[in-house]
Design a protein around this motif. Sequence first.
Motif, PDB file in Angstrom:
ATOM      1  N   ARG A  72       0.826  -1.204   0.000  1.00  0.00           N
ATOM      2  CA  ARG A  72       0.000   0.000   0.000  1.00  0.00           C
ATOM      3  C   ARG A  72       0.869   1.267   0.000  1.00  0.00           C
ATOM      4  O   ARG A  72       2.041   1.232   0.391  1.00  0.00           O
ATOM      5  N   HIS A  73       0.268   2.371  -0.399  1.00  0.00           N
ATOM      6  CA  HIS A  73       0.923   3.675  -0.326  1.00  0.00           C
ATOM      7  C   HIS A  73       0.331   4.421   0.872  1.00  0.00           C
ATOM      8  O   HIS A  73      -0.887   4.557   0.983  1.00  0.00           O
ATOM      9  N   TRP A  74       1.199   4.909   1.726  1.00  0.00           N
ATOM     10  CA  TRP A  74       0.753   5.548   2.966  1.00  0.00           C
ATOM     11  C   TRP A  74       0.979   7.054   2.901  1.00  0.00           C
ATOM     12  O   TRP A  74       2.020   7.517   2.421  1.00  0.00           O
ATOM     13  N   TYR A  75       0.003   7.814   3.410  1.00  0.00           N
ATOM     14  CA  TYR A  75       0.057   9.268   3.332  1.00  0.00           C
ATOM     15  C   TYR A  75      -0.325   9.894   4.672  1.00  0.00           C
ATOM     16  O   TYR A  75      -1.069   9.313   5.463  1.00  0.00           O
ATOM     17  N   ILE A  76       0.168  11.130   4.897  1.00  0.00           N
ATOM     18  CA  ILE A  76      -0.364  11.954   5.970  1.00  0.00           C
ATOM     19  C   ILE A  76      -1.585  12.677   5.396  1.00  0.00           C
ATOM     20  O   ILE A  76      -1.574  13.125   4.243  1.00  0.00           O
ATOM     21  N   ALA A  77      -2.643  12.744   6.181  1.00  0.00           N
ATOM     22  CA  ALA A  77      -3.849  13.470   5.767  1.00  0.00           C
ATOM     23  C   ALA A  77      -4.226  14.405   6.900  1.00  0.00           C
ATOM     24  O   ALA A  77      -4.303  13.988   8.061  1.00  0.00           O
TER      25      ALA A  77
ATOM     26  N   ILE B 298       8.416  16.296   7.399  1.00  0.00           N
ATOM     27  CA  ILE B 298       7.525  17.364   6.979  1.00  0.00           C
ATOM     28  C   ILE B 298       7.487  18.468   8.039  1.00  0.00           C
ATOM     29  O   ILE B 298       7.646  18.194   9.231  1.00  0.00           O
ATOM     30  N   ASP B 299       7.306  19.700   7.593  1.00  0.00           N
ATOM     31  CA  ASP B 299       7.104  20.818   8.523  1.00  0.00           C
ATOM     32  C   ASP B 299       5.662  20.801   9.005  1.00  0.00           C
ATOM     33  O   ASP B 299       4.718  20.720   8.199  1.00  0.00           O
ATOM     34  N   LEU B 300       5.491  20.908  10.315  1.00  0.00           N
ATOM     35  CA  LEU B 300       4.154  20.979  10.921  1.00  0.00           C
ATOM     36  C   LEU B 300       4.111  22.188  11.836  1.00  0.00           C
ATOM     37  O   LEU B 300       5.123  22.567  12.434  1.00  0.00           O
ATOM     38  N   TYR B 301       2.907  22.773  11.964  1.00  0.00           N
ATOM     39  CA  TYR B 301       2.760  24.019  12.713  1.00  0.00           C
ATOM     40  C   TYR B 301       1.683  23.888  13.780  1.00  0.00           C
ATOM     41  O   TYR B 301       0.751  23.080  13.662  1.00  0.00           O
ATOM     42  N   GLU B 302       1.833  24.702  14.817  1.00  0.00           N
ATOM     43  CA  GLU B 302       0.866  24.681  15.911  1.00  0.00           C
ATOM     44  C   GLU B 302      -0.562  24.793  15.374  1.00  0.00           C
ATOM     45  O   GLU B 302      -0.858  25.673  14.558  1.00  0.00           O
ATOM     46  N   GLY B 303      -1.413  23.899  15.809  1.00  0.00           N
ATOM     47  CA  GLY B 303      -2.801  23.888  15.348  1.00  0.00           C
ATOM     48  C   GLY B 303      -3.066  22.925  14.216  1.00  0.00           C
ATOM     49  O   GLY B 303      -4.235  22.579  13.956  1.00  0.00           O
ATOM     50  N   ASP B 304      -2.015  22.485  13.508  1.00  0.00           N
ATOM     51  CA  ASP B 304      -2.201  21.471  12.466  1.00  0.00           C
ATOM     52  C   ASP B 304      -2.790  20.205  13.090  1.00  0.00           C
ATOM     53  O   ASP B 304      -2.477  19.852  14.236  1.00  0.00           O
ATOM     54  N   GLN B 305      -3.623  19.506  12.320  1.00  0.00           N
ATOM     55  CA  GLN B 305      -4.135  18.207  12.736  1.00  0.00           C
ATOM     56  C   GLN B 305      -3.921  17.212  11.611  1.00  0.00           C
ATOM     57  O   GLN B 305      -3.975  17.580  10.424  1.00  0.00           O
ATOM     58  N   PHE B 306      -3.695  15.933  11.998  1.00  0.00           N
ATOM     59  CA  PHE B 306      -3.426  14.935  10.958  1.00  0.00           C
ATOM     60  C   PHE B 306      -3.663  13.516  11.455  1.00  0.00           C
ATOM     61  O   PHE B 306      -3.766  13.263  12.653  1.00  0.00           O
ATOM     62  N   GLN B 307      -3.741  12.610  10.488  1.00  0.00           N
ATOM     63  CA  GLN B 307      -3.711  11.168  10.700  1.00  0.00           C
ATOM     64  C   GLN B 307      -2.912  10.559   9.549  1.00  0.00           C
ATOM     65  O   GLN B 307      -2.514  11.277   8.619  1.00  0.00           O
ATOM     66  N   ILE B 308      -2.691   9.244   9.605  1.00  0.00           N
ATOM     67  CA  ILE B 308      -1.997   8.537   8.539  1.00  0.00           C
ATOM     68  C   ILE B 308      -2.986   7.578   7.885  1.00  0.00           C
ATOM     69  O   ILE B 308      -3.701   6.848   8.585  1.00  0.00           O
ATOM     70  N   ILE B 309      -3.030   7.581   6.544  1.00  0.00           N
ATOM     71  CA  ILE B 309      -4.033   6.776   5.825  1.00  0.00           C
ATOM     72  C   ILE B 309      -3.370   5.978   4.692  1.00  0.00           C
ATOM     73  O   ILE B 309      -2.352   6.395   4.144  1.00  0.00           O
ATOM     74  N   PRO B 310      -3.967   4.832   4.307  1.00  0.00           N
ATOM     75  CA  PRO B 310      -3.429   4.049   3.194  1.00  0.00           C
ATOM     76  C   PRO B 310      -4.133   4.385   1.881  1.00  0.00           C
ATOM     77  O   PRO B 310      -5.351   4.562   1.828  1.00  0.00           O
TER      78      PRO B 310
ATOM     79  N   ASN C  14       2.185  -4.396   9.731  1.00  0.00           N
ATOM     80  CA  ASN C  14       2.121  -5.852   9.596  1.00  0.00           C
ATOM     81  C   ASN C  14       0.783  -6.177   8.939  1.00  0.00           C
ATOM     82  O   ASN C  14      -0.241  -6.241   9.618  1.00  0.00           O
ATOM     83  N   PRO C  15       0.759  -6.371   7.633  1.00  0.00           N
ATOM     84  CA  PRO C  15      -0.505  -6.654   6.940  1.00  0.00           C
ATOM     85  C   PRO C  15      -1.209  -7.910   7.448  1.00  0.00           C
ATOM     86  O   PRO C  15      -2.420  -8.057   7.262  1.00  0.00           O
ATOM     87  N   ASP C  16      -0.464  -8.808   8.103  1.00  0.00           N
ATOM     88  CA  ASP C  16      -1.062 -10.040   8.639  1.00  0.00           C
ATOM     89  C   ASP C  16      -1.790  -9.802   9.955  1.00  0.00           C
ATOM     90  O   ASP C  16      -2.625 -10.601  10.371  1.00  0.00           O
ATOM     91  N   ASN C  17      -1.473  -8.717  10.627  1.00  0.00           N
ATOM     92  CA  ASN C  17      -2.117  -8.371  11.901  1.00  0.00           C
ATOM     93  C   ASN C  17      -2.002  -6.861  12.071  1.00  0.00           C
ATOM     94  O   ASN C  17      -1.064  -6.355  12.677  1.00  0.00           O
ATOM     95  N   GLN C  18      -2.968  -6.132  11.561  1.00  0.00           N
ATOM     96  CA  GLN C  18      -2.879  -4.681  11.518  1.00  0.00           C
ATOM     97  C   GLN C  18      -2.927  -4.033  12.901  1.00  0.00           C
ATOM     98  O   GLN C  18      -2.590  -2.863  13.048  1.00  0.00           O
ATOM     99  N   ALA C  19      -3.333  -4.803  13.911  1.00  0.00           N
ATOM    100  CA  ALA C  19      -3.305  -4.273  15.279  1.00  0.00           C
ATOM    101  C   ALA C  19      -1.875  -3.961  15.704  1.00  0.00           C
ATOM    102  O   ALA C  19      -1.648  -3.163  16.615  1.00  0.00           O
ATOM    103  N   GLN C  20      -0.903  -4.580  15.039  1.00  0.00           N
ATOM    104  CA  GLN C  20       0.494  -4.378  15.396  1.00  0.00           C
ATOM    105  C   GLN C  20       1.146  -3.217  14.652  1.00  0.00           C
ATOM    106  O   GLN C  20       2.322  -2.941  14.840  1.00  0.00           O
ATOM    107  N   ASP C  21       0.401  -2.516  13.812  1.00  0.00           N
ATOM    108  CA  ASP C  21       0.946  -1.335  13.138  1.00  0.00           C
ATOM    109  C   ASP C  21       1.276  -0.262  14.177  1.00  0.00           C
ATOM    110  O   ASP C  21       0.494  -0.020  15.094  1.00  0.00           O
ATOM    111  N   THR C  22       2.426   0.364  14.040  1.00  0.00           N
ATOM    112  CA  THR C  22       2.845   1.381  15.006  1.00  0.00           C
ATOM    113  C   THR C  22       3.383   2.612  14.287  1.00  0.00           C
ATOM    114  O   THR C  22       3.862   2.538  13.153  1.00  0.00           O
ATOM    115  N   LEU C  23       3.326   3.747  15.002  1.00  0.00           N
ATOM    116  CA  LEU C  23       3.823   5.010  14.488  1.00  0.00           C
ATOM    117  C   LEU C  23       4.731   5.679  15.513  1.00  0.00           C
ATOM    118  O   LEU C  23       4.542   5.507  16.722  1.00  0.00           O
ATOM    119  N   THR C  24       5.688   6.448  15.025  1.00  0.00           N
ATOM    120  CA  THR C  24       6.498   7.311  15.885  1.00  0.00           C
ATOM    121  C   THR C  24       6.607   8.673  15.215  1.00  0.00           C
ATOM    122  O   THR C  24       6.459   8.792  13.990  1.00  0.00           O
TER     123      THR C  24
END
Length: 254
Positions: free
Chosen positions: A124-129, A170-182, A233-243
């Motif tokens: 998959r291709h992953w993006y910040i939204a 990426i540059d982020l600024y106070e008040g910005d909001q985001f998530q990560i999506i496939p 981990n496409p086999d167990n997406q509960a194990q997906d992590t972000l930092t």
Amino acid sequence: MKKNNVLSKVATLLTGVVLTAGLLTGCGDTSSQAGSAASTAETITVTFMNQDETIGTATANVGEVLDKSSYEAFETAESGEFNGWYETPSYLESSKKDLKTDSFTKDTTLYGDFRAAEVSEDTRHWYIAGTSKTGSLALNNWAADLSDEDKAQFELVPTGNAVNEFSLTIDLYEGDQFQIIPDWSWDGQKGYGKFTQIDDTQMENAGGLADSVDKANVQVKEDGNYTITLTTNPDNQAQDTLTIVRNSDPVEAN
């Protein structure tokens, strides 16, 4: 007079017998109450899960740490290397429990995080939204209808450092909001609860439309140039992590 003396002595003896019997009865009641209290000590049950499978249970008194022998066998599984117990099936970092020190006040279900040595490739291709008043996320506008060229600046790309590891700086600024999506889609979104490394002086949980904290918006509290890293981990997406790590002040402002 002698008769009165005899009666007096008999009365004294009877009084002593009654008092002694009362004391013995009282002692017996105390012992019975103590035994009753011990026998009615409140216990809790901890249920251990490996994904959807129940692998065992353990019991303990309320507020007491579980005996290691009652659960250590559950920390070995063919599905992978054990990585801890969590109160949430998505392995939310804040729900991780240390059974050597943590205790429970009610029946609890814990989910074991077992990491497989090999996982399927994530194609998959992953993006910040997200959204912003001053930064590039203003164009993004929560994954608006953009050209592929415009989308590219928001994509997390493979790092080559580990299997299914993707990152974006990426540059982020106070008040910005985001998530990560496939794949520029909200099916599979990952928000605040999926971050295992996040500085709460720089980011905060801004909530969202979904009930789960895993899908909550991340809100920026401090301007900066940040690197976001996703491991899947496409086999167990509960194990997906972000930092997310702050590198410096915004680069665009320099």
